[in-house]
Design a protein around this motif. Structure first.
Motif, short mmCIF file in Angstrom:
data_model
loop_
_atom_site.label_atom_id
_atom_site.label_comp_id
_atom_site.label_asym_id
_atom_site.label_seq_id
_atom_site.Cartn_x
_atom_site.Cartn_y
_atom_site.Cartn_z
N LYS B 14 -69.86 -40.75 42.88
CA LYS B 14 -68.47 -40.31 42.70
C LYS B 14 -68.10 -39.24 43.72
O LYS B 14 -67.00 -39.26 44.29
CB LYS B 14 -68.30 -39.72 41.29
N MET B 17 -67.40 -40.83 46.99
CA MET B 17 -66.09 -41.47 46.98
C MET B 17 -64.98 -40.44 47.18
O MET B 17 -64.02 -40.66 47.91
CB MET B 17 -65.85 -42.19 45.64
N ASP B 18 -65.12 -39.31 46.48
CA ASP B 18 -64.07 -38.29 46.52
C ASP B 18 -63.99 -37.60 47.88
O ASP B 18 -62.98 -36.99 48.21
CB ASP B 18 -64.32 -37.24 45.43
N LYS B 24 -59.74 -45.12 51.93
CA LYS B 24 -59.03 -44.80 50.70
C LYS B 24 -59.79 -45.28 49.48
O LYS B 24 -60.36 -46.37 49.46
CB LYS B 24 -57.63 -45.46 50.70
N LEU B 25 -59.75 -44.46 48.45
CA LEU B 25 -60.35 -44.82 47.17
C LEU B 25 -59.32 -45.65 46.41
O LEU B 25 -58.33 -45.12 45.90
CB LEU B 25 -60.69 -43.53 46.40
#
Lengths: 140, 85
Positions: B14, B17-18, B24-25
């Protein structure tokens, strides 16, 4: 900004980007925002809100085509116990769905439970009286 | 279209991803914008743990749909994001 566009913008995006994974997870679990236009889209939601308010309901659902609306609403209210009564002049696509596709799922098109009608009736412009009930669909 | 597993757990993935900036997520694939997602939290959220395991989808799996951006920028973005573990 202290104003809004008079004509709501048309959002073409299929997908939506997130700043954090936690925001994404929250939207997936609680529908607190947009994630994919198949679920929710700001333009479609605006149409749904307006339709619901025009018709005096709490909610309305928008679809990409009339047959998508028809297919979804019939599928939502039927199972193998269901019987559907439909008018003669039902739209050709609906007719094909009712008489060719639904029987393959074991749903017979004979008597009652779901009353299916569109108004005005395709081509003939016959006006049917729609009772205010669980579901009314105007697709044509 | 590719996928990879992050050498970390769910929370570490996570964080990666952030940390992505150019990538882009978001859910979806095959567009001009490079998108990444963690299938366990969105595209495959409907699968229970056994079904996820059967499908080979671990909680540290990342799905990457590569768009039309400059490839070096994408590689740099992934490198800097992985440093967040």
């Amino acid at each position: 900004m202290k104003s809004k566009p008079v004509v709501p913008p048309i959002y073409m995006s299929a997908t939506y980007k997130f700043d954090t994974s936690d925001d994404l997870i929250d939207v997936v679990q609680n529908r607190t925002g947009f994630i994919y236009s198949r679920w929710d889209n700001p333009t479609v939601m605006e149409v749904e809100k307006t339709l619901a308010s025009m018709e005096g309901y709490d909610h309305a659902l928008g679809f990409g085509s009339g047959m998508a609306a028809i297919t979804n609403s019939i599928m939502a209210f039927t199972n193998q116990e269901s019987r559907i009564i439909a008018i003669r002049e039902v739209y050709g696509g609906t007719h094909e769905f009712l008489f060719s596709f639904l029987p393959t799922l074991g749903i017979d098109i004979i008597t009652k439970k779901l009353r299916w009608s569109t108004t005005p009736v395709c081509l003939l412009i016959r006006i049917m009286t729609l009772q205010k009930g669980k579901c009314a669909v105007s697709a044509e | 279209m590719m996928s990879f597993v992050v050498k970390s757990d769910f929370e570490g993935t996570k964080r990666v991803m952030d940390q992505l900036k150019i990538i882009k997520l978001a859910t979806s694939l095959g567009g001009v914008t490079t998108l990444a997602n963690q299938p366990a939290t969105n595209t495959h959220v409907a699968l229970n743990p056994e079904e996820l395991a059967k499908a080979g989808i671990s909680e540290n799996l990342v799905r990457l749909s590569v768009g039309t951006e400059n490839v070096n920028l994408l590689i740099e973005d992934i490198e800097q994001a992985l440093s967040a573990i």
